[in-house]
Design a protein around this motif. Sequence first.
Motif, PDB file in Angstrom:
ATOM      1  N   GLY A 123     -52.943 -35.662  88.602  1.00  0.00           N
ATOM      2  CA  GLY A 123     -53.525 -35.184  89.626  1.00  0.00           C
ATOM      3  C   GLY A 123     -52.872 -35.951  90.614  1.00  0.00           C
ATOM      4  N   LYS A 124     -51.600 -35.559  90.909  1.00  0.00           N
ATOM      5  CA  LYS A 124     -50.649 -35.461  92.251  1.00  0.00           C
ATOM      6  C   LYS A 124     -49.307 -34.453  91.679  1.00  0.00           C
ATOM      7  CE  LYS A 124     -50.286 -40.506  92.800  1.00  0.00           C
ATOM      8  NZ  LYS A 124     -49.703 -41.732  92.557  1.00  0.00           N
ATOM      9  N   THR A 177     -45.009 -25.791  95.318  1.00  0.00           N
ATOM     10  CA  THR A 177     -45.299 -27.199  94.320  1.00  0.00           C
ATOM     11  C   THR A 177     -43.883 -28.193  95.463  1.00  0.00           C
ATOM     12  OG1 THR A 177     -46.718 -26.886  92.970  1.00  0.00           O
ATOM     13  CG2 THR A 177     -45.479 -28.413  92.787  1.00  0.00           C
ATOM     14  N   THR A 227     -42.225 -31.465  97.012  1.00  0.00           N
ATOM     15  CA  THR A 227     -42.296 -32.216  96.544  1.00  0.00           C
ATOM     16  C   THR A 227     -40.333 -33.405  95.978  1.00  0.00           C
ATOM     17  OG1 THR A 227     -41.988 -31.201  94.178  1.00  0.00           O
ATOM     18  CG2 THR A 227     -44.342 -32.122  94.862  1.00  0.00           C
ATOM     19  N   THR A 247     -49.612 -29.801  89.536  1.00  0.00           N
ATOM     20  CA  THR A 247     -50.206 -31.473  89.620  1.00  0.00           C
ATOM     21  C   THR A 247     -49.995 -32.475  88.380  1.00  0.00           C
ATOM     22  OG1 THR A 247     -52.779 -31.356  88.989  1.00  0.00           O
ATOM     23  CG2 THR A 247     -51.033 -30.929  91.591  1.00  0.00           C
ATOM     24  N   THR A 264     -50.855 -28.722 104.709  1.00  0.00           N
ATOM     25  CA  THR A 264     -49.678 -28.884 104.026  1.00  0.00           C
ATOM     26  C   THR A 264     -48.487 -29.286 105.026  1.00  0.00           C
ATOM     27  OG1 THR A 264     -49.954 -29.952 101.710  1.00  0.00           O
ATOM     28  CG2 THR A 264     -47.458 -29.612 102.720  1.00  0.00           C
TER      29      THR A 264
END
Length: 489
Positions: free
Chosen positions: A265-266, A214, A218, A262, A78
Amino acid sequence: MSRRRLIPTLCVLAGAVWVTDARAASSDGTLVIQGRGFGHGVGMSQWGAYGYATHGWDHKAILAHYFTGTAIGDASGTADVRVLLAAGRTRATFTQATSAGGRRLDPAKTYSVTSNGLNGTVLHSPTGRALGRAPGALRILGGTAPVLLRGSSGAGVKDGQYRGALDVSASAVRGVDVINAVDLEDYVRGVVAGESPSTWPAAALQAQAVAARTYAITTDAGTATDGFTQYADTRSQVYKGVAAETPATDTAVAATRGEVVTYAGKPVATYFFSTSGGQTENIENSFLGSRPEPWLKSVDDPYDDASPKHSWGPLRFTRAQATRRLKGVVKGTFRSIDVTRRGASPRVVQATVVGTRGSTTVDGPALRKRFGLYDTWATFTTIGAKVQTPDTPAATAPKTPGTDPSGGAQAGGASAARRPAPVLSGTIAPARSGGWVEVQRRGDDAAHAWTTVAWATTDAHGRYRVTLPGPGTYRPLWGAAAGPELRAG
């Protein structure tokens, strides 16, 4: 205790004539606030994670509990996180840098950057001489040692060391802004150490690391033109850079490297906070106006009771103090707060502030801010109380020949009257008809312990009245909320 004269009343009992003068001690009402939790209540409770870790849960189980229906994914590779360390500073001063805007620097010396008054920046030597100008942001890089930013305001750190690069740009207001462009894993090292005590169990620190990682990828706290994605404080996550790093927190970050939460899946936003009080909250009931999210649902949280904010209060306000706190909201003088809607947990979503001139609808976060509460999980009880205590009357007994040469009344004797018992009365809001009011008297011993001596019930308007057993200091209780202390006799 206040004293007032009442209209004299003639009482006839057992041949005695009394003139009574009632005395009253009263309080126009005390607002008592009690609550649980510390923070917004959404997502992972940090103290709850600590509790689960002490009960043998690993970090994946902890995260799965707080973020409903989620799994662990991978976010390796990332891009850097951009953290706003300082905004609108007149001058950014730094050392341990090897270059600035491509110009080589001596890491042992201290340099500074200012705005050129437009959109550019000016690099200054240790003596203050201008070394060069840049039309935009100036990138500062360190060598083997992290760059040391002098007087950093990030998370309350006076001088802060930061890995990665410092980007210094002209502030939109005045001066310069300082942004730390840092690798995601290095950023998480500075967050876990800033958010959780390093002495906590490894599983709790690992859960914090995954949640922080996370959250960083996000969420975006800035705008398209701000140039940063995270604040260095609780507006995003507490980030203290190298200064806060410890072996224990670094180990937790390394053990979870790349792991993120997640849903379908995200990666999803992983909010966290200090203390739940026993239950977390749906996002839409805490961040009002937010849409519901399936992974940010209320869950039971039984193990955060080690937190000093698991429960708190009572906080006490007079009517005058409550009126001042609610200035601009309450109509007239404050009377009470009636909670009309609570969330999935008992957190306040909406309430009515009742004043002498009408009512106003407010939300839970507004009440939290007005009264400085730790959380919106709160109860609001207004308890009014008054004690009426008749003075000891003068008794007129039948004359006994030879006992009083003056022929006047003689006090005492079989016909002397007993003193009437004091009465405690008042109003509780909000209250229901038939609710129990507990009356306690303070002991005269060294401990001054409170003892229950009587009970009363409320009517449909919240009013209660009870005869007291004698002189003393009393208080009414509505549940766990204690009213004002009043002296009788």
